[in-house]
Design an enzyme around this catalytic site. Structure first.
Site, short mmCIF file in Angstrom:
data_model
loop_
_atom_site.label_atom_id
_atom_site.label_comp_id
_atom_site.label_asym_id
_atom_site.label_seq_id
_atom_site.Cartn_x
_atom_site.Cartn_y
_atom_site.Cartn_z
CD GLU A 1 19.77 -70.89 -39.25
OE1 GLU A 1 20.93 -71.28 -39.12
OE2 GLU A 1 19.09 -70.47 -38.29
CG ASP B 1 19.17 -66.55 -34.36
OD1 ASP B 1 18.48 -67.53 -34.65
OD2 ASP B 1 20.42 -66.56 -34.34
CD GLU C 1 19.90 -74.55 -37.24
OE1 GLU C 1 21.05 -75.03 -37.10
OE2 GLU C 1 19.56 -73.45 -36.75
CD GLU D 1 24.24 -71.13 -37.76
OE1 GLU D 1 24.66 -69.98 -37.95
OE2 GLU D 1 23.27 -71.37 -37.03
#
Length: 653
Positions: free
Chosen positions: A456, A407, A169, A462
């Site tokens: 993801e 996750d 991310e 988010e």
């Protein structure tokens, strides 16, 4: 979408030519079907190649090697045979994120060395190669070299974690490749190398990643990069309720079967528009060998970003993690034709309890209520809970659960790669969908098991204030080229980046204009596209909501209309007889104006276009937008204006 083994075979109409077996003599040349790219391979000694495009050198690799515990493949090599092939086929993906029919045209060669071989494929817009071995028993792979040298300095766009443990991310960093040194942070895949002067784009990734670690790249302070891999973990212990710590690594990167093919190393070589149309990831991956007719891509109402908060005249209960709130989510989803809702973290008694809910949740009641409204449930789980309860898929199938959001894997080693396949294989047996978060990039398993609808591995919404359009503008050119991306768009409240955005749990806010948020549903590709905001906000913005919930998640055709990496893009995508046109841009210009042709529409017909555009003051007030309804034809020149961090979205029918 029905696909059986037989129908999958019938869907691929191929013309394949293979040359007779022959002894290798000198350099081996392979050209693309359009003859614009040529690969010149050195088959002996150190295996390597040089690639030219339109007669100019683009890149080279001097030493393709795979180091095993007892030998080095590709060093001191002596080719025994060279087999050329030419393939012209069409692939029909079970979940067509970009095109329902993917053109798979390439010229290839397999160079055999007895106990191993190297296969090369040259497409009109890219190249790929992989090792294959024919050795007995198990082997230990110590390392594999991917030593890429560009013909000239280029800008590299990449995510740079400071270790192999990463959720992928990180925001993109951008630097000249010659200033990326070996002692700096490496990058995870995919990575993009850009030449702004010529719009030459070189996208680097891997696919068919099975029983093998994911590859990272490291700079060399030159025009080259080199591969680096995480070692295979030998000892692990639980770390909290959702992760594991590695106590001991092996000295090898993989212990695997001696007879197998290894991951494809592939490069898309094109321009900005070509990146938005590339389907090389589909062409190289394995296709499913089971019936996929039960797989239903679609949108999902998501509860995490909005903290399960609902309000309004029709709400006479306390919002939160409870049955009443999720029934409200189901009612919202049913009203707008959304097939799924997610119960994210909080529904289970603890994160380790995969079969027990908290007292406030009546799961059988929610499943039954959802069925009555044609809405299915997806349950969130940490990966360690799934690892310890692989029988949950059989149980969830009996309950009537549609799928799982799994996750926090946050790793790329062989153990985790095998975990991915174990999960999606077992889920497929029980007709369950999977969405991986805390994940690496799409690497081909989503083609082999198309019940894996999204990953993801992206800096998505988010991240709140950390999610900037200036970063997100790169995603269609990099992350989505690899495959499905769970960015979680859909913010109702938007602000410009200089307006003091502060996003809270109960009142989340996103950067970018409202038209920008609407455009993301066409621009970003995911087999399970999130609606991240509260149903209450969506109900108060009915026009916005009806548009975004009407956007498909799979497409029959994708066309790039106008694009420049890192600055703007406009695409047109077709589903059946409807076309969706969307564009987004960054913050560098107060506004950008385009005039595009609608010549992709069939001639001789008039169409209704409903468009959503940045308002006159959207450069300051991001919620300012305009809705227009007009008549268009294939001869129409469409004027599009996008303000900074802005967008454009339209449906033509």
């Amino acid at each position: 979408m029905k696909r059986t083994i037989l129908s999958a075979l019938l869907a691929v109409a191929a013309i394949i030519w293979v040359s007779p077996k022959c002894e290798a003599r000198g350099a081996v040349k392979v050209t693309s079907p359009d003859h614009k790219m040529e690969m010149t391979i050195n088959p002996d000694g150190k295996i390597g190649y040089e690639l030219t495009r339109n007669g100019e050198k683009v890149l080279s690799q001097d030493a393709l090697t795979m180091t095993l515990s007892d030998r080095v493949l590709g060093y001191g090599a002596k080719a025994k045979s060279v087999k050329h092939s030419s393939v012209r086929s069409v692939i029909k993906p079970a979940v067509p994120l970009r095109c329902s029919e993917v053109r798979n045209h390439y010229n290839g060669v397999v160079i055999d060395y007895g106990t191993y071989s190297v296969e090369f494929r040259v497409f009109d817009n890219g190249v790929a190669y992989r090792f294959a071995t024919r050795l007995k028993g198990e082997i230990e792979v110590m390392n594999e070299s991917f030593d890429l040298d560009l013909a000239k300095p280029m800008t590299v766009h990449m995510q740079q974690p400071y270790g192999f443990r990463t959720s992928n991310e990180e925001p993109y960093t951008h630097k000249n490749i010659t200033s990326w040194y070996e002692n700096e942070a490496m990058c995870s895949l995919p990575a993009l190398f850009s030449d702004d002067a010529t719009d030459l784009q070189i996208f680097v990734c891997e696919t068919d990643l099975l029983d093998y670690p994911g590859m990272f790249l490291r700079g060399k302070g030159t025009t080259g990069v080199q591969s680096v891999f995480p070692k295979c973990p030998l000892e692990q212990v639980d770390e909290g309720d959702r992760s594991m710590s590695i106590l001991k690594n092996a000295n090898y990167i993989a212990r695997t079967q001696g007879t197998r093919t290894f991951p494809w190393r592939y490069m898309v070589i094109t321009d900005s528009k070509g990146l938005l149309e590339s389907t090389l990831n589909v062409a190289l991956a394995q296709q499913p060998d089971f019936d996929t007719s039960w797989i239903r891509p679609g949108q999902v109402a998501w509860d995490w970003w909005n903290h399960k908060m609902v309000w309004g005249e029709d709400v006479n209960f306390t919002g939160g993690v409870n049955t009443a709130t999720y029934k409200y989510f189901i009612d919202f989803a049913s009203k707008y034709g959304v097939p799924y809702i997610i119960l994210d973290e909080g529904w289970a008694k603890t994160t380790k309890h995969v079969f027990e809910t908290i007292d406030a949740i009546d799961l059988p009641e929610l499943i039954s209520y959802g069925n009555s409204k044609n809405v299915k449930l997806i349950l969130w789980l940490p990966w360690t809970a799934v690892k310890n309860n692989m029988d949950l898929f059989a149980t969830y199938e009996k309950w009537g659960i549609a799928g799982c959001k799994i996750d926090f894997m946050d790793r790329h080693d062989q153990y985790i790669v095998n975990y991915y396949e174990d999960v999606v294989r077992e889920a497929a047996k029980h007709h369950l969908l999977v969405d991986f978060h805390g994940a690496y990039k799409p690497s081909g398993i989503e083609m082999k098991y198309p019940n894996l609808l999204s990953y993801e591995g992206v800096r998505g919404l988010e991240n709140n204030e950390g999610c900037h359009p200036d970063n997100s503008i790169y995603l269609p050119f990099i992350r989505n080229v690899a495959g499905a991306m769970d960015f979680t768009p859909g913010a109702v409240i938007s602000k410009q980046t200089d307006n003091g955005v502060h996003s809270t749990w109960v009142e989340p806010v996103a950067f970018g204009t409202r038209a920008y948020q609407m455009a993301l549903y066409t621009v970003f590709e995911s087999g399970i596209q999130m609606l991240s905001d509260s149903p209450s906000r969506y109900l108060q913005a009915d026009d916005f909501t009806r548009f975004i919930t009407g956007v498909p998640v799979t497409w029959d055709e994708t066309r790039a209309i106008s694009a420049k990496v890192g600055e703007y893009l406009i695409v047109a995508k077709r589903k059946g007889d409807k076309w969706y046109v969307a564009g987004i841009t960054n913050s560098k210009e107060r506004e950008r104006n385009f005039s595009i042709s609608l010549d992709f529409l069939p001639a001789g017909k008039a169409y209704k276009m409903t468009s959503y555009e940045d308002g006159y003051n959207a450069h300051t007030v991001a919620l300012d937008y305009r809705k227009k309804v007009s008549e268009v034809t294939s001869a129409t020149k469409l004027d599009i204006r996008m303000v900074r961090n802005g967008g454009f979205a339209a449906v033509i029918e």
